[in-house]
Design an enzyme around this catalytic site. Structure first.
Site, PDB file in Angstrom:
ATOM      1  N   CYS A 198       1.458  90.807  18.944  1.00 12.88           N
ATOM      2  CA  CYS A 198       1.426  89.491  19.552  1.00 12.88           C
ATOM      3  C   CYS A 198       0.269  88.633  19.046  1.00 12.88           C
ATOM      4  O   CYS A 198      -0.881  89.062  19.104  1.00 12.88           O
ATOM      5  CB  CYS A 198       1.319  89.682  21.059  1.00 12.88           C
ATOM      6  SG  CYS A 198       0.777  88.242  21.961  1.00 12.88           S
ATOM      7  N   TYR A 201       7.216  78.607  16.627  1.00  9.99           N
ATOM      8  CA  TYR A 201       8.220  78.955  17.633  1.00  9.99           C
ATOM      9  C   TYR A 201       9.209  77.821  17.835  1.00  9.99           C
ATOM     10  O   TYR A 201      10.402  78.053  18.069  1.00  9.99           O
ATOM     11  CB  TYR A 201       7.534  79.309  18.956  1.00  9.99           C
ATOM     12  CG  TYR A 201       6.918  80.688  18.955  1.00  9.99           C
ATOM     13  CD1 TYR A 201       7.597  81.773  19.492  1.00  9.99           C
ATOM     14  CD2 TYR A 201       5.658  80.910  18.399  1.00  9.99           C
ATOM     15  CE1 TYR A 201       7.038  83.046  19.479  1.00  9.99           C
ATOM     16  CE2 TYR A 201       5.097  82.172  18.378  1.00  9.99           C
ATOM     17  CZ  TYR A 201       5.792  83.235  18.920  1.00  9.99           C
ATOM     18  OH  TYR A 201       5.243  84.490  18.897  1.00  9.99           O
TER      19      TYR A 201
END
Length: 353
Positions: A63, A194
């Protein structure tokens, strides 16, 4: 990442399989930013005082948001004061899991799923089960998952426990510039990839794509003439950009369709990223295997087969970068961190050689 297990969107929109994000079909990407914003501070103003050995930082090396905390903790030398639990790179619909630990149980918290610590904090917790999270070990409750504030507090509130020679990653005189640039990096780069990857229409993708590469062009120009983003040492701003750049060619270029250029085709950004990667505390925390497994295996609506690509070639991360010619001192008046602690090394074969 704000990586978590899926939760219902606030207005009933369809939740993606990615943690903490949702989108309306045909529209754009949004991120669930409803974090637990209680802070661990030197004066304990929120009821959680800084205390060595009391808290556990829970992360996944997959992450980018959690990777910020991993880098800052290591660079500041907080290993003895703040233990770290590492979740595996994938998760199911309920939570990140401690599947890398013996028996699938975190040895300090005694739980299989990070979700358990969120439910201790709030039995009706219905938001994203995100990493990074800091857990109060005595109670087993999550204190905070506010990833942006976590690293700032590690720099400013945990100073009593910094190692001798720890750098100042958030110098007071530069905070305004760091914050302004950090906001731009978050909005247009960290979150921008994203927006491309989870765009719900051609129009929203095209808009996100242009916005991302316009930002990268501005950063390319800025870093052509200076070694670091703000001042002449590594700061919080560099940490925030690095964790996206190190994932760019491995996942964002192909998986998220951020493919105008590879990182390796942007000369200043590529040299800058290699400079940081080769700096103790940065590249030695990067697990490319976990990174690729997370994105390609978890995001099945983008990659239905779950096939993880073999590439890209990673040896370039160790090649000379030449950034020393721009001056600057990585740690200012401080020193580099020592070797990675036993038990916290990236597994053999998961780095860049």
């Amino acid at each position: 990442m704000d990586e978590s297990s899926p939760t219902p969107a606030p207005d009933g929109r369809t939740a993606h399989e990615r943690p903490g994000v949702y989108a309306t079909p045909g529209a754009g990407f949004e991120r669930d930013t409803r974090y637990l914003t209680t802070r661990i501070t030197a004066d304990g103003r929120d009821g959680w005082p800084v205390e060595a050995g009391r808290y556990r930082l829970v992360v996944s090396r997959a992450c980018p948001w959690a990777s910020r905390a991993i880098v800052v903790r290591r660079v500041l030398g907080l290993e003895d004061a703040l233990s770290m639990g590492v979740c595996g790179p994938t998760h199911d619909e309920r939570s990140w899991t401690f599947d890398l630990d013996r028996g699938g149980v975190d040895p300090v918290l005694g739980v299989e799923r990070l979700r358990d610590a969120y439910l201790v904090r709030d039995p009706r917790y219905a938001r994203g089960i995100t990493v990074p999270a800091i857990v109060d070990v005595p109670t087993g409750a999550v204190v905070t998952n506010d990833f942006a504030q976590i690293t700032l507090d590690l720099s400013t509130q945990w100073t009593t426990h910094h190692r001798p020679g720890a750098p100042d990653l958030y110098p007071e005189a530069l905070r305004g510039e760091i914050d302004e640039l950090g906001d731009e990096i978050y909005r247009d780069v960290n979150n921008g990839v994203y927006r491309c990857g989870f765009a719900g229409s051609q129009e929203t993708y095209d808009r996100a794509f242009t916005r991302l590469f316009d930002a990268l062009d501005r950063l390319e120009a800025r870093l052509t003439r200076r070694r670091y983003l703000v001042g002449d040492t590594i700061t919080e701003a560099d940490v925030r950009l690095f964790t996206t750049l190190v994932r760019f060619d491995a996942v964002y270029h192909g998986h998220f369709k951020c493919n105008r250029h590879r990182l390796t085709e942007m000369p200043a950004l590529w040299a800058y990223a290699r400079d940081l990667f080769q700096t103790p505390g940065f590249g030695d925390t990067v697990d490319f295997v976990d990174i690729k497994r997370h994105y390609y295996e978890v995001h099945r609506d983008i990659n239905p087969s779950g096939i993880v690509p073999r590439g890209p070639e990673l040896r370039g991360w160790r090649t000379p970068h030449g950034r020393e010619a721009l001056g600057g001192r990585p740690f200012g008046d401080g020193t580099p961190p020592g070797p990675v602690r036993d038990g916290e090394r990236v597994p053999a074969g998961h780095g860049a050689g």
